[in-house]
Design a protein around this motif. Structure first.
Motif, PDB file in Angstrom:
ATOM      1  N   CYS A 195       0.826  -1.201   0.000  1.00 34.61           N
ATOM      2  CA  CYS A 195       0.000   0.000   0.000  1.00 34.61           C
ATOM      3  C   CYS A 195       0.862   1.253   0.000  1.00 34.61           C
ATOM      4  O   CYS A 195       1.822   1.357   0.770  1.00 34.61           O
ATOM      5  N   GLN A 196       0.490   2.187  -0.856  1.00 33.58           N
ATOM      6  CA  GLN A 196       1.070   3.521  -0.817  1.00 33.58           C
ATOM      7  C   GLN A 196       0.173   4.316   0.124  1.00 33.58           C
ATOM      8  O   GLN A 196      -1.024   4.483  -0.141  1.00 33.58           O
ATOM      9  N   THR A 217      -1.197   7.499   2.606  1.00 37.41           N
ATOM     10  CA  THR A 217      -1.390   8.946   2.492  1.00 37.41           C
ATOM     11  C   THR A 217      -0.587   9.717   3.529  1.00 37.41           C
ATOM     12  O   THR A 217      -0.284  10.889   3.336  1.00 37.41           O
ATOM     13  N   GLN A 260       5.670   8.675   3.264  1.00 38.92           N
ATOM     14  CA  GLN A 260       6.173   8.466   1.919  1.00 38.92           C
ATOM     15  C   GLN A 260       6.370   6.993   1.579  1.00 38.92           C
ATOM     16  O   GLN A 260       6.164   6.583   0.448  1.00 38.92           O
ATOM     17  N   TRP A 312       5.968   2.973   1.273  1.00 37.64           N
ATOM     18  CA  TRP A 312       4.905   1.991   1.117  1.00 37.64           C
ATOM     19  C   TRP A 312       5.001   0.999   2.276  1.00 37.64           C
ATOM     20  O   TRP A 312       6.035   0.872   2.917  1.00 37.64           O
ATOM     21  N   LYS A 349     -10.249   1.415  -1.929  1.00 40.82           N
ATOM     22  CA  LYS A 349      -9.308   2.042  -1.002  1.00 40.82           C
ATOM     23  C   LYS A 349     -10.018   2.921   0.024  1.00 40.82           C
ATOM     24  O   LYS A 349     -10.950   3.633  -0.314  1.00 40.82           O
ATOM     25  N   ALA A 352      -9.773   6.042   1.357  1.00 35.25           N
ATOM     26  CA  ALA A 352      -9.069   7.215   0.828  1.00 35.25           C
ATOM     27  C   ALA A 352      -8.294   7.990   1.894  1.00 35.25           C
ATOM     28  O   ALA A 352      -7.286   8.622   1.581  1.00 35.25           O
ATOM     29  N   ARG A 353      -8.741   7.929   3.129  1.00 34.43           N
ATOM     30  CA  ARG A 353      -8.059   8.664   4.195  1.00 34.43           C
ATOM     31  C   ARG A 353      -6.655   8.101   4.456  1.00 34.43           C
ATOM     32  O   ARG A 353      -5.765   8.826   4.893  1.00 34.43           O
ATOM     33  N   GLU A 354      -6.446   6.807   4.166  1.00 27.72           N
ATOM     34  CA  GLU A 354      -5.167   6.165   4.481  1.00 27.72           C
ATOM     35  C   GLU A 354      -4.409   5.635   3.264  1.00 27.72           C
ATOM     36  O   GLU A 354      -3.188   5.576   3.291  1.00 27.72           O
ATOM     37  N   ARG A 358      -3.411   5.576  -0.779  1.00 31.76           N
ATOM     38  CA  ARG A 358      -3.370   6.218  -2.098  1.00 31.76           C
ATOM     39  C   ARG A 358      -3.542   5.186  -3.197  1.00 31.76           C
ATOM     40  O   ARG A 358      -4.289   5.384  -4.145  1.00 31.76           O
ATOM     41  N   SER A 359      -2.794   4.083  -3.078  1.00 36.71           N
ATOM     42  CA  SER A 359      -2.880   3.012  -4.061  1.00 36.71           C
ATOM     43  C   SER A 359      -2.414   1.717  -3.423  1.00 36.71           C
ATOM     44  O   SER A 359      -1.803   1.717  -2.355  1.00 36.71           O
TER      45      SER A 359
END
Length: 129
Positions: free
Chosen positions: A2-3, A5, A8, A10, A79, A81-83, A85-86
Motif C-alpha cells: 500500500c502507498q 497517504t 512516503q 509503502w 481504497k 481514501a483517508r489512508e 493512495r494506491s
C-alpha cells in the motif's frame, strides 16, 4: 503493498489490534477496512520487533500469510481514501525501492519463512534482521 497517504514509504496493509481482538482477526479487519477485501489471515509467518521510532514507542509487527490470489484481485480493491493512495502487488525489487529499509527487511524475512513451507516455528526478527 500500500502507498499510504500519511507517509512516503509503502507498507503492508494492517494496523493496530483493538482491545480484546486477536491479532489474526485484526489483520483481516484492517485489510477489509483499508482495501475493501475479505481475506482471512492464515498462519503467522513472522514476529518483528521495532525499536522506538518517529515518535512511536517500540512495537511488535506480526506478519500473517494472506494466501495466494490472482493478480485481478487488485481490481476489486476499494481504497480507504483517508489512508491508502494506491495498492498493488510488488516484486521484491519494488519493495526495496518503495519501502523503508526495515519494512523491506521484514517482507524479505516473511517471504523466506513462507518459502520454507512453514516447516518451522514463525520467524522472529528485530527491524527485519
Amino acid at each position: 503493498m500500500c502507498q499510504l497517504t500519511y507517509k512516503q514509504d509503502w507498507d503492508l496493509p494492517g494496523g493496530v489490534v483493538e482491545v480484546g481482538e486477536s491479532p489474526q482477526l485484526a489483520v483481516a479487519r484492517e485489510v477489509e477496512e483499508e482495501l475493501g477485501l475479505e481475506i482471512a489471515a492464515g498462519g503467522l509467518l513472522l514476529t518483528d520487533w521495532l525499536p522506538p521510532w518517529g515518535g512511536w514507542d517500540d512495537a511488535l509487527c506480526l506478519v500473517f500469510d494472506g494466501g495466494t490470489h490472482e493478480a485481478a484481485i487488485v481490481d476489486r480493491i476499494v481504497k480507504q481514501a483517508r489512508e491508502i493512495r494506491s495498492a498493488e502487488f510488488c516484486t521484491l525489487e519494488q519493495v526495496e525501492k518503495r519501502c523503508a529499509d526495515f519494512t523491506a527487511r521484514r517482507i524479505r524475512a516473511a517471504l523466506e519463512q513462507l518459502a520454507d513451507g512453514g516447516g518451522r516455528a514463525p520467524a522472529y526478527t528485530e527491524s527485519g534482521i
